[in-house]
Design a protein around this motif. Structure first.
Motif, PDB file in Angstrom:
ATOM      1  N   LEU A 151      47.864  45.935  62.841  1.00  0.00           N
ATOM      2  CA  LEU A 151      47.472  44.766  63.625  1.00  0.00           C
ATOM      3  C   LEU A 151      47.451  43.560  62.682  1.00  0.00           C
ATOM      4  O   LEU A 151      47.968  43.628  61.568  1.00  0.00           O
ATOM      5  CB  LEU A 151      46.108  45.007  64.269  1.00  0.00           C
ATOM      6  N   THR A 152      46.905  42.439  63.125  1.00  0.00           N
ATOM      7  CA  THR A 152      46.839  41.250  62.272  1.00  0.00           C
ATOM      8  C   THR A 152      46.148  41.603  60.952  1.00  0.00           C
ATOM      9  O   THR A 152      45.091  42.221  60.943  1.00  0.00           O
ATOM     10  CB  THR A 152      46.083  40.122  62.985  1.00  0.00           C
ATOM     11  N   HIS A 153      46.767  41.221  59.837  1.00  0.00           N
ATOM     12  CA  HIS A 153      46.286  41.668  58.535  1.00  0.00           C
ATOM     13  C   HIS A 153      46.771  40.739  57.423  1.00  0.00           C
ATOM     14  O   HIS A 153      47.649  39.901  57.633  1.00  0.00           O
ATOM     15  CB  HIS A 153      46.765  43.095  58.255  1.00  0.00           C
ATOM     16  N   MET A 154      46.197  40.923  56.258  1.00  0.00           N
ATOM     17  CA  MET A 154      46.654  40.210  55.061  1.00  0.00           C
ATOM     18  C   MET A 154      47.846  40.963  54.478  1.00  0.00           C
ATOM     19  O   MET A 154      47.847  42.195  54.413  1.00  0.00           O
ATOM     20  CB  MET A 154      45.540  40.150  54.026  1.00  0.00           C
ATOM     21  N   VAL A 155      48.875  40.219  54.070  1.00  0.00           N
ATOM     22  CA  VAL A 155      50.052  40.851  53.483  1.00  0.00           C
ATOM     23  C   VAL A 155      50.367  40.221  52.130  1.00  0.00           C
ATOM     24  O   VAL A 155      50.087  39.042  51.888  1.00  0.00           O
ATOM     25  CB  VAL A 155      51.288  40.721  54.404  1.00  0.00           C
ATOM     26  N   LYS A 156      50.943  41.017  51.252  1.00  0.00           N
ATOM     27  CA  LYS A 156      51.475  40.515  49.997  1.00  0.00           C
ATOM     28  C   LYS A 156      52.966  40.285  50.199  1.00  0.00           C
ATOM     29  O   LYS A 156      53.688  41.176  50.636  1.00  0.00           O
ATOM     30  CB  LYS A 156      51.235  41.533  48.875  1.00  0.00           C
ATOM     31  N   LEU A 157      53.418  39.087  49.890  1.00  0.00           N
ATOM     32  CA  LEU A 157      54.813  38.726  50.159  1.00  0.00           C
ATOM     33  C   LEU A 157      55.750  39.326  49.119  1.00  0.00           C
ATOM     34  O   LEU A 157      55.452  39.346  47.924  1.00  0.00           O
ATOM     35  CB  LEU A 157      54.967  37.201  50.192  1.00  0.00           C
ATOM     36  N   ASP A 158      56.907  39.793  49.599  1.00  0.00           N
ATOM     37  CA  ASP A 158      57.934  40.338  48.712  1.00  0.00           C
ATOM     38  C   ASP A 158      58.558  39.234  47.861  1.00  0.00           C
ATOM     39  O   ASP A 158      58.540  38.052  48.233  1.00  0.00           O
ATOM     40  CB  ASP A 158      59.055  40.992  49.532  1.00  0.00           C
ATOM     41  N   GLU A 159      59.148  39.646  46.749  1.00  0.00           N
ATOM     42  CA  GLU A 159      59.831  38.684  45.881  1.00  0.00           C
ATOM     43  C   GLU A 159      60.932  37.948  46.623  1.00  0.00           C
ATOM     44  O   GLU A 159      61.141  36.749  46.421  1.00  0.00           O
ATOM     45  CB  GLU A 159      60.402  39.399  44.649  1.00  0.00           C
TER      46      GLU A 159
END
Length: 251
Positions: A151-159
């Motif tokens: 669901l809606t969440h914090m993500v770490k962005l890919d390079e």
């Protein structure tokens, strides 16, 4: 699944604008899921023109944006809050109390994500979700290997995502490395979805979305499981598809 293949970006934008306009004419209090980036800009321009001509009205519309950068203030000109105001909301008659964008500056991100999901449910879910797609197949900021049930969440962005987004910032070091994003499950609960893609740099993602295996490694591939999704793509984005074999899906 439906596929609309057009000649260029302008045609893609017009088709998308017409679909959104039809949604609003049929249901003036629609809940729209909105995307940012360069891809939907033409669609927003089309919708602004239709509004100015009196063809559509946004007064009863509610919106939910897909994502927002983490730790970027809303007055920063690279925030998606700023983007939506500059490119869309400032030019139509939408009630800003009906506009929902994740707060990337929230002190409690987990609570912000939970509350965002609650607001979507309280409004009856998303009637029509607009999507773009990243070169690595991400939708929203759901990067490869994000679980489909998220669901809606914090993500770490890919390079790759950071590199692609660096064109909007003075320095690549200025690009946020995290974001709040609607999850795959949230997106898939939308009643209708339209995905826009143009340019040959999106060809691999579109092939994966339509003809590839359904896998978290290509997040957009999950759309094959949605009951009402329309891809609006230009010829360059469609260059790796065998459209002749897919005639039953093409409009």
């Amino acid at each position: 699944m439906k596929i609309i293949c057009v000649d260029n970006y302008e045609q893609m934008s017009k088709k998308a604008g017409n679909i959104v306009a039809s949604q609003l004419i049929l249901k003036p209090d629609s809940v729209l899921g909105l995307a940012t980036g360069s891809t939907p800009l033409g669609m927003y321009k089309e919708l602004i023109e239709l509004y100015k001509q009196g063809d559509i009205d946004f007064n009863k519309v509610t919106t939910f944006n897909l994502d927002e950068y983490y730790n970027l203030s809303r007055d920063n000109n690279q925030s998606y809050y700023y983007y939506m105001n500059e490119n869309f909301f400032n030019h139509i008659n939408i009630d800003m109390n009906h506009v929902n964008i994740p707060d990337g500056m929230a002190k409690d991100i987990e609570k912000e994500c939970i509350e965002y999901e609650k607001r979507i449910r309280t409004n009856g879910g998303i009637d029509l979700q607009i999507l773009g797609v990243g070169r690595n197949g991400h939708i929203g900021f759901n990067e490869p290997d994000v679980k489909f049930e998220a669901l809606t969440h914090m993500v770490k962005l890919d390079e790759q995502t950071i590199k692609d987004n660096s064109r909007f910032f003075e320095l690549i070091e200025d690009v946020p490395t995290k974001a709040i994003s609607m999850g795959i499950k949230t997106i898939m609960q939308s009643k209708k979805i339209i995905l826009l893609a143009n340019g040959e740099e999106k060809a691999d993602s579109i092939y994966g979305a339509i003809s590839g295996d359904i896998t978290p490694e290509i997040p957009v591939s999950v759309l094959q499981l949605h009951p009402d999704v329309t891809f609006i793509i230009d010829k360059k984005a469609a260059m790796k598809l065998d459209l002749e074999k897919m005639k039953e899906f093409c409009l």
